[in-house]
Design an enzyme around this catalytic site. Structure first.
Site, PDB file in Angstrom:
ATOM      1  N   VAL A 296     -38.696 -19.232  -5.091  1.00 19.79           N
ATOM      2  CA  VAL A 296     -38.308 -19.676  -6.426  1.00 19.79           C
ATOM      3  C   VAL A 296     -36.993 -18.986  -6.740  1.00 19.79           C
ATOM      4  O   VAL A 296     -36.898 -17.755  -6.724  1.00 19.79           O
ATOM      5  CB  VAL A 296     -39.367 -19.323  -7.481  1.00 19.79           C
ATOM      6  CG1 VAL A 296     -38.909 -19.754  -8.867  1.00 19.79           C
ATOM      7  CG2 VAL A 296     -40.699 -19.985  -7.143  1.00 19.79           C
ATOM      8  N   ASN A 499     -25.094 -18.292  15.966  1.00 15.13           N
ATOM      9  CA  ASN A 499     -25.016 -18.725  17.361  1.00 15.13           C
ATOM     10  C   ASN A 499     -23.594 -19.098  17.775  1.00 15.13           C
ATOM     11  O   ASN A 499     -22.679 -18.300  17.594  1.00 15.13           O
ATOM     12  CB  ASN A 499     -26.011 -19.860  17.606  1.00 15.13           C
ATOM     13  CG  ASN A 499     -27.446 -19.430  17.343  1.00 15.13           C
ATOM     14  OD1 ASN A 499     -27.782 -18.265  17.527  1.00 15.13           O
ATOM     15  ND2 ASN A 499     -28.280 -20.340  16.897  1.00 15.13           N
ATOM     16  N   GLY A 550     -32.411 -12.261  -2.768  1.00 16.94           N
ATOM     17  CA  GLY A 550     -32.635 -11.609  -4.051  1.00 16.94           C
ATOM     18  C   GLY A 550     -31.656 -10.493  -4.333  1.00 16.94           C
ATOM     19  O   GLY A 550     -30.733 -10.219  -3.560  1.00 16.94           O
TER      20      GLY A 550
END
Length: 611
Positions: A296, A499, A550
């Protein structure tokens, strides 16, 4: 003769001597007349740092710095996983000088609920890949790129691409030889070859099965693209060269990337990407029932500065933690209507308490029993501090639907024991957005193989929120097919610099996305390092959003701090342009077999609700 007069004459001779010697030396060595005049002008001025002034002047005529050495080493990322560091050394004014370094993490696509042996094999594979990448950087790439100018990004990336192609062909030849040897061995031991299938994937139904099998006729999962061991060296070296080029040119990396994208034409204004800040990480293997939501995220409105937006997100985060610590104050889950009654636990049960640990994404880990619980709790947290969802802040949900498919049943497991077909899950999303219009982005709401359902959900919700493909856009090398984007119909894609990706590839692809009216989101890999180059890449290519995780853990916060520093610099230079959020109204007709570039009409722009 007066002593004072003698001293004055001696002082004048001392002042005149270096001027005469310098002028004579440069005249003898045939220095252009303008240099001699410049020297004559410098000495009477008596600069505070005479030799520094001379060094600055003559440095304009020195040879351009060239790469003299690359150094690769194995380091650790924020999760303790192996990562690659690439250092660039250049010959600057006849001296070897360390210019910069970058750290790039290895990427894993192993889901949270993977078996222990699968996770162990993945960790071993990543370790081998980093070790091979270190060998590539220290030996062949070091020799190949020597004496090249770090500002020549296109030439460097072209050579890196050719080297990677060569290694890929060598691997294919080796695999072909191994397969031929295995077939020869198998022919000697058995005449009946075994039939192999992808683990966990449901094979196509055979004639004669019951009618219920028709529900399981879903497109099979595309096989994961094999990653060439050592390919991390290509991405790490390309990014390190870009940073070295910016350092040599005395400009920030984001401006260097913008110049590369716009053919050295400096943009008059630049827009910062809006951050998608992860607030909750909803574990799909937790005791709670909800599986449809992985993250979320909060998106601050465009009217706020980035600094104000981050502060607002922190206020909401603090209130959320307070509510989770006191479950009695949390809102009860409201009863769902008849359509969703079977998909949700309709009892008035408080949400589970947050687990006292931080996710690798830098946010709280918790679980829920139905889809409405985290949304209602988010509404309560915002209301408690005088904010309104949909006006003062927006939500985005990462569904990670590719981790939900039960291939035996051919359905998504959205709750523990509750399964929905791809068509049914589209209806759930439509109802969700209609009920909670403050959700303006859904990331990976479906598997990339469900192209028909992607088309359906885009036609139904495209003018109300962004439908973002992340799993379908993991490998930049697979996204571009000729001049088209090889993804399902969607609003935009999440790009990850991993990569064998090169800076030139990223710039080219984002230009193609811009031309086909996709939005670009740059996302960090799961295993993240403290290197903040990703932020400069996002600003330089003009990404609409940036997905960093976050506001906890150093490797995450470092990137937010870099974003704040860039905002301050652009504002100071008066080159900061306000971001703009607009949705695209897709065509009403579903044409899943066509690519997005073939089916999107000229976009009808619908702005977000007024602030």
């Amino acid at each position: 003769m007066e002593p004072g007069g003698r001293r004055r004459r001696e002082q004048q001779q001392r002042l005149r001597r270096p001027r005469q010697e310098a002028a004579g030396y440069y005249r003898d060595h045939r220095v252009p007349q303008r240099m001699e005049e410049a020297l004559n002008a410098l000495f009477p001025q008596r600069p505070a740092d005479l030799y520094g002034e001379l060094a600055n002047y003559f440095s304009k005529f020195s040879k351009a710095p060239v790469i003299c050495k690359l150094v690769g080493r194995k380091v650790l990322d924020g999760l303790g996983q192996p990562a690659l560091e690439v250092e660039i050394y250049c010959t600057v004014k006849n001296y070897e000088k360390r210019i910069c370094s970058t750290v790039i993490s290895s990427h894993s696509q192993i889901p949270e609920n993977a078996l222990p042996e699968t996770t162990e094999a993945d960790e071993q594979g990543r370790n081998d890949s980093v070790n091979t990448a270190v060998e590539w950087v220290n030996e062949p790439l070091n020799t190949m790129l020597r004496d090249l100018e770090p500002t020549d990004q296109c030439k460097v990336d072209k050579m890196l691409g050719e080297y990677f192609t060569k290694k890929l062909e060598e691997k294919k030849e080796l695999q072909k030889q191994e397969e031929e040897d295995a077939e020869a061995t198998l022919a000697l031991t058995s005449c009946t070859p075994s039939v192999t299938s992808l683990p966990g994937k449901k094979k196509a139904a055979k004639p004669g099965k019951k009618g219920a099998v028709a529900e399981r006729m879903i497109p099979p999962a595309e096989p994961a693209e094999s990653v060439l061991c050592g390919s991390l060296a290509i991405a790490g070296t390309s990014l390190a060269i870009a940073r070295a080029g910016a350092t040599i040119s005395h400009i920030p990396l984001y401006l260097h990337i913008a110049l590369l994208k716009h053919d050295q034409d400096s943009p008059k204004e630049m827009t910062l990407p809006l951050p998608m800040v992860t607030l909750l990480n909803c574990e799909k293997i937790s005791p709670a029932k909800l599986k449809l939501v992985k993250e979320v995220m909060l998106i601050p409105p465009v009217q706020l500065s980035l600094k104000q937006g981050i502060e607002r997100v922190l206020d909401i985060q603090k209130e959320m933690m307070r509510l989770l610590d006191t479950p009695g104050e949390a809102p009860n889950s409201q009863a769902a209507d008849s359509r969703k009654g079977k998909a949700h636990n309709t009892g008035k049960k408080a949400p589970p308490r947050a687990l006292k640990r931080i996710s690798h994404l830098g946010c709280l880990i918790t679980g829920w029993d139905n889809l409405e619980q985290p949304l209602l709790l988010m509404q309560t947290a915002c209301n408690n501090i005088g904010l309104e969802l949909g006006t003062d802040v927006y939500l985005a949900i990462n569904c990670a639907a590719h981790e939900l498919m039960d291939y035996a049943k051919g359905k998504y497991e959205i709750l523990t024991g509750t399964f929905k077909s791809p068509d049914e899950i589209v209806e759930i999303y439509v109802e969700l957005i209609n009920k909670f219009p403050f959700i303006i982005a859904l990331i990976d709401p479906l598997r990339k193989e469900d192209r028909q359902q992607w088309s359906d959900i885009c036609c139904a919700l495209g003018s109300k929120c962004y439908l973002i493909a992340e799993d379908a856009a993991t490998y930049i090398s697979k996204l571009k097919t000729d001049q088209n984007i090889n993804v399902p119909m969607c609003s935009g894609v999440v790009l990850k610099y991993i990569n064998q990706t090169k800076v030139s590839d990223l710039i080219e692809l984002t230009g193609l996305l811009d031309g086909q009216r996709h939005i670009t989101i740059l996302g960090s890999p799961d295993g993240e390092s403290s290197d903040d180059s990703l932020v400069d890449l996002a600003v330089g290519v003009g990404a609409r959003f940036i997905k960093l995780g976050g506001l906890s853990r150093g490797e995450r916060v470092t990137k937010y701090n870099r974003l704040l520093a860039i905002e301050e610099e652009l504002a100071k230079n008066r080159t900061l342009r306000e971001a703009n959020l607009e949705f695209i109204a897709f065509a009403e007709e579903s044409q899943s077999e066509k690519q997005l570039s073939d089916v999107i009409p000229p976009p009808k722009q619908d702005s977000l609700p007024p602030q």
